[in-house]
Design an enzyme around this catalytic site. Sequence first.
Site, PDB file in Angstrom:
ATOM      1  N   HIS A 109       0.847  -1.193   0.000  1.00 27.26           N
ATOM      2  CA  HIS A 109       0.000   0.000   0.000  1.00 27.26           C
ATOM      3  C   HIS A 109       0.880   1.239   0.000  1.00 27.26           C
ATOM      4  O   HIS A 109       0.647   2.187  -0.754  1.00 27.26           O
ATOM      5  CB  HIS A 109      -0.928  -0.002   1.227  1.00 27.26           C
ATOM      6  CG  HIS A 109      -1.884   1.151   1.247  1.00 27.26           C
ATOM      7  ND1 HIS A 109      -2.853   1.298   2.225  1.00 27.26           N
ATOM      8  CD2 HIS A 109      -2.018   2.230   0.451  1.00 27.26           C
ATOM      9  CE1 HIS A 109      -3.542   2.401   1.996  1.00 27.26           C
ATOM     10  NE2 HIS A 109      -3.048   2.995   0.930  1.00 27.26           N
ATOM     11  N   GLU A 158       1.157   8.150  -3.616  1.00 29.85           N
ATOM     12  CA  GLU A 158       2.018   7.704  -2.518  1.00 29.85           C
ATOM     13  C   GLU A 158       3.296   8.543  -2.438  1.00 29.85           C
ATOM     14  O   GLU A 158       3.755   8.870  -1.337  1.00 29.85           O
ATOM     15  CB  GLU A 158       2.359   6.218  -2.685  1.00 29.85           C
ATOM     16  CG  GLU A 158       1.180   5.287  -2.455  1.00 29.85           C
ATOM     17  CD  GLU A 158       0.600   5.401  -1.049  1.00 29.85           C
ATOM     18  OE1 GLU A 158       1.386   5.395  -0.078  1.00 29.85           O
ATOM     19  OE2 GLU A 158      -0.628   5.501  -0.925  1.00 29.85           O
ATOM     20  N   HIS A 162       3.519  10.804   0.818  1.00 23.65           N
ATOM     21  CA  HIS A 162       4.407  10.186   1.807  1.00 23.65           C
ATOM     22  C   HIS A 162       5.887  10.212   1.405  1.00 23.65           C
ATOM     23  O   HIS A 162       6.759  10.404   2.252  1.00 23.65           O
ATOM     24  CB  HIS A 162       3.977   8.735   2.052  1.00 23.65           C
ATOM     25  CG  HIS A 162       2.555   8.581   2.476  1.00 23.65           C
ATOM     26  ND1 HIS A 162       2.096   9.019   3.696  1.00 23.65           N
ATOM     27  CD2 HIS A 162       1.472   8.040   1.835  1.00 23.65           C
ATOM     28  CE1 HIS A 162       0.802   8.748   3.800  1.00 23.65           C
ATOM     29  NE2 HIS A 162       0.399   8.168   2.686  1.00 23.65           N
TER      30      HIS A 162
END
Length: 296
Positions: A109, A158, A162
């Site tokens: 993920h 992502e 992040h």
Amino acid sequence: MRVLLIRLLCRGVWVLPLKNLQSAFCYYLGQHLGLGYLINKMKPAKLHYWILGWCSMALCCWCTSDKFTQSDNHPHSWKKLYLAHHWPVTVCKMSANDCQDPPEYWTIHGLWPDKTEECNRTWHFNVTEIKDLLSDMRHYWPDVLHSSLNRTQFWKHEWEKHGTCAATLPILNSQKKYFSKALELYQHIDLNSCLLKAGIKPSSSYYQMTAIKETLTKFYGVTPKIQCLPPGEGEKAQTIGQIEFCFTKELQLRNCTALEGESDPVQADLKLGTEELSVCSDSLPTYYPSQVQDHK
């Protein structure tokens, strides 16, 4: 300017008389910044105030930058990384979209620093930087909800949410480093093999969450974070959806529970539509689905 100021401090120039300080400062400006011609043209009084002004500004910037770089209260500071695996079948169950043959193995993920996100909105995702990784990315880090091989939106999300924060760590400070390290950690954890060796595999039968936790903790020596989809209307079991392993900044496994004096912030849990994962309950039976279907 900060490097120059540090050099002056380290050489003890600040303890010299003002005249000597001025001479040393002018020498460095002339030798290292190429400002000799400008300095020679200045009158002594003007040069005196000019040097004091530069010193004051540099000292202010130096102290401020150290404070924000080292302080845990800085908005972009973090202490641990979460490597999140999600179960594609559960992800599809949560989505209103029709998933096409989701992988029946745990996929990535994301790799998430705690306490921070979207640290640099100008650092945009560029798929060409990870072109050498695309084969592994498509297999181990697929966009479960969108099966197109050319779709990169999931990776873009992502990275920008992040990865730009993880990049404060030198070993993760580029897109290729960030994604390749996540793939490396995923292979190192090898969650799929661990569960299979323990006899925990997708089934129509239920598992006890305590048994899953004990298996993982015994195998890895740390406590992961496990999240489930709560029972829906008419259901009695929670559905396992995500397992997160935590790492230190040295990329060593550590417990996902908070250490003494450390906060335990809520992570970016998976939410699709009205469905949302939460920390699994030890008291509810746990469903580990092998295919997308309603399970009573």
